[in-house]
Design an enzyme around this catalytic site. Sequence first.
Site, PDB file in Angstrom:
ATOM      1  N   CYS A   1      15.121  -9.229  32.148  1.00 45.48           N
ATOM      2  CA  CYS A   1      14.981  -7.804  31.814  1.00 45.48           C
ATOM      3  C   CYS A   1      15.693  -6.892  32.808  1.00 45.48           C
ATOM      4  O   CYS A   1      15.894  -5.709  32.530  1.00 45.48           O
ATOM      5  CB  CYS A   1      13.514  -7.433  31.732  1.00 45.48           C
ATOM      6  SG  CYS A   1      12.559  -8.619  30.817  1.00 45.48           S
TER       7      CYS A   1
ATOM      8  N   HIS B   1      12.791  -0.097  31.882  1.00 44.60           N
ATOM      9  CA  HIS B   1      12.705  -1.211  30.927  1.00 44.60           C
ATOM     10  C   HIS B   1      11.545  -0.975  29.965  1.00 44.60           C
ATOM     11  O   HIS B   1      10.437  -0.631  30.377  1.00 44.60           O
ATOM     12  CB  HIS B   1      12.511  -2.519  31.701  1.00 44.60           C
ATOM     13  CG  HIS B   1      12.251  -3.698  30.825  1.00 44.60           C
ATOM     14  ND1 HIS B   1      13.018  -3.986  29.720  1.00 44.60           N
ATOM     15  CD2 HIS B   1      11.292  -4.662  30.882  1.00 44.60           C
ATOM     16  CE1 HIS B   1      12.545  -5.075  29.139  1.00 44.60           C
ATOM     17  NE2 HIS B   1      11.499  -5.499  29.826  1.00 44.60           N
TER      18      HIS B   1
ATOM     19  N   ASN C   1      10.175  -4.993  22.994  1.00 43.06           N
ATOM     20  CA  ASN C   1      10.844  -5.301  24.261  1.00 43.06           C
ATOM     21  C   ASN C   1      12.110  -6.106  23.947  1.00 43.06           C
ATOM     22  O   ASN C   1      12.028  -7.221  23.452  1.00 43.06           O
ATOM     23  CB  ASN C   1       9.864  -6.105  25.127  1.00 43.06           C
ATOM     24  CG  ASN C   1      10.438  -6.535  26.461  1.00 43.06           C
ATOM     25  OD1 ASN C   1      11.629  -6.460  26.698  1.00 43.06           O
ATOM     26  ND2 ASN C   1       9.566  -7.013  27.334  1.00 43.06           N
TER      27      ASN C   1
HETATM   28  C1  4VN Z   1       7.590  -6.221  32.253  1.00 46.89           C
HETATM   29  C2  4VN Z   1       6.338  -6.188  31.687  1.00 46.89           C
HETATM   30  C3  4VN Z   1       6.014  -7.009  30.605  1.00 46.89           C
HETATM   31  C4  4VN Z   1       4.672  -6.986  29.999  1.00 46.89           C
HETATM   32  C5  4VN Z   1       3.612  -7.534  30.648  1.00 46.89           C
HETATM   33  C6  4VN Z   1       2.368  -7.572  30.054  1.00 46.89           C
HETATM   34  C7  4VN Z   1       2.194  -7.076  28.785  1.00 46.89           C
HETATM   35  C8  4VN Z   1       4.463  -6.484  28.746  1.00 46.89           C
HETATM   36  C9  4VN Z   1      -0.082  -7.911  28.732  1.00 46.89           C
HETATM   37  C10 4VN Z   1      -1.456  -7.439  28.396  1.00 46.89           C
HETATM   38  C11 4VN Z   1      -1.604  -7.250  26.900  1.00 46.89           C
HETATM   39  C12 4VN Z   1      -0.540  -6.318  26.374  1.00 46.89           C
HETATM   40  C13 4VN Z   1       0.833  -6.763  26.746  1.00 46.89           C
HETATM   41 CL1  4VN Z   1       5.199  -5.143  32.344  1.00 46.89          CL
HETATM   42  C14 4VN Z   1       6.986  -7.860  30.128  1.00 46.89           C
HETATM   43  C15 4VN Z   1       8.218  -7.889  30.699  1.00 46.89           C
HETATM   44  C16 4VN Z   1       9.219  -8.835  30.200  1.00 46.89           C
HETATM   45  O1  4VN Z   1      10.245  -8.096  29.636  1.00 46.89           O
HETATM   46  C17 4VN Z   1       8.535  -7.071  31.749  1.00 46.89           C
HETATM   47  N1  4VN Z   1       3.234  -6.534  28.168  1.00 46.89           N
HETATM   48  N2  4VN Z   1       0.975  -7.114  28.140  1.00 46.89           N
HETATM   49  C18 4VN Z   1      -3.018  -6.720  26.640  1.00 46.89           C
HETATM   50  O2  4VN Z   1      -3.884  -7.548  26.341  1.00 46.89           O
HETATM   51  O3  4VN Z   1      -3.273  -5.511  26.791  1.00 46.89           O
END
Ligand code: 4VN
Length: 324
Positions: free
Chosen positions: A112, A249, A279
Amino acid sequence: MVFAKISQVAHYVPDQVVSNDDLAEIMDTSDEWISSRTGILRRHISRDETTSDLATVVAQRLLAKANLDAEEIDFIVVATITPDSLMPSTAARVQANIGASRAFAFDLTAACSGFVFALATAEKYISSGMYRRGIVIGSETLSKVLDWSDRSTSVLFGDGAGGVLLEASDQKHFLAESLNSDGSRGECLTYGKTGLISPFSIQEEPDVFLKMDGRAVFDFAIRDVAKSIKQTIEKSPISADELDYLLLHQANIRILDKMARKIGVDRDKLPANMMKYGNTSAASIPILLSECVEEGLINLDGSQKILLSGFGGGLTWGTLIVTI
Ligand code: 4VN
């Protein structure tokens, strides 16, 4: 002295739109679950286009906008973790597709953070005086490497591409840079493990699918990345107030809310489009930049200051502050 300048931006996403409701038909999830936790409402998923196909459209759009011939391009860097093939590289495919016969071309792998790392690399090629004009693209088809039986990851990502034309200029446009990695925490976001399959090796299965420890990556973004962005602004010649926009990002809307507070900038300065695209890894920042130009938030007249920050797999994180 010669400096680098972002002179054009472009993006392209595949036609097919997949809504959260569409996903709820094929797995145990819901629009409410996805949208409330991530901000994502839909994503574009390729039917038949590859990462190089998306990147080729971006390159062609950049050339058309700048009224340039492909032969005038000195280099092409494609940031991607989802190349059509490792060899030839996605960038080599783009070079052939657009006919940039003079260009050298290669892919850069930093997940990313890929677009920010690639742009920082390209800036050095130009400010060295060695090359005058390059194309930097982030392009991904994450849909082909997602585990569609895993509802915790497959709902988060989408396909798309964005990029910039970088040209020589007599004025300084790149004001600050910070590139970082912490390989010791790399296991919280993995995919594409090659395995050991030779008859002369211990046998280890390849693992194609993307896996994420969401909590760990989320905490990394809030803590390490927010701190690094703050430090990059502090070491730059401008203050946070002087930044017009911070293009981060596009992983999760809640990250942006928390980041704005931690960095100490108005939430309105952090545009978001993960609602529409999910994403898209290395493509998320250039797609957002291109949309900001389309919508008139950014006008490419050299009067605005923007911060670009990518963060994710590796772990990697990187921030650039540029005049645009
Ligand atoms: C940066 C980030 C993420 C990311 C991490 C966690 C996440 C995106 C976890 C908890 C879930 C909802 C989704 Cl911060 C991914 C990347 C990779 O590009 C970079 N979402 N979540 C929940 O249960 O609330």
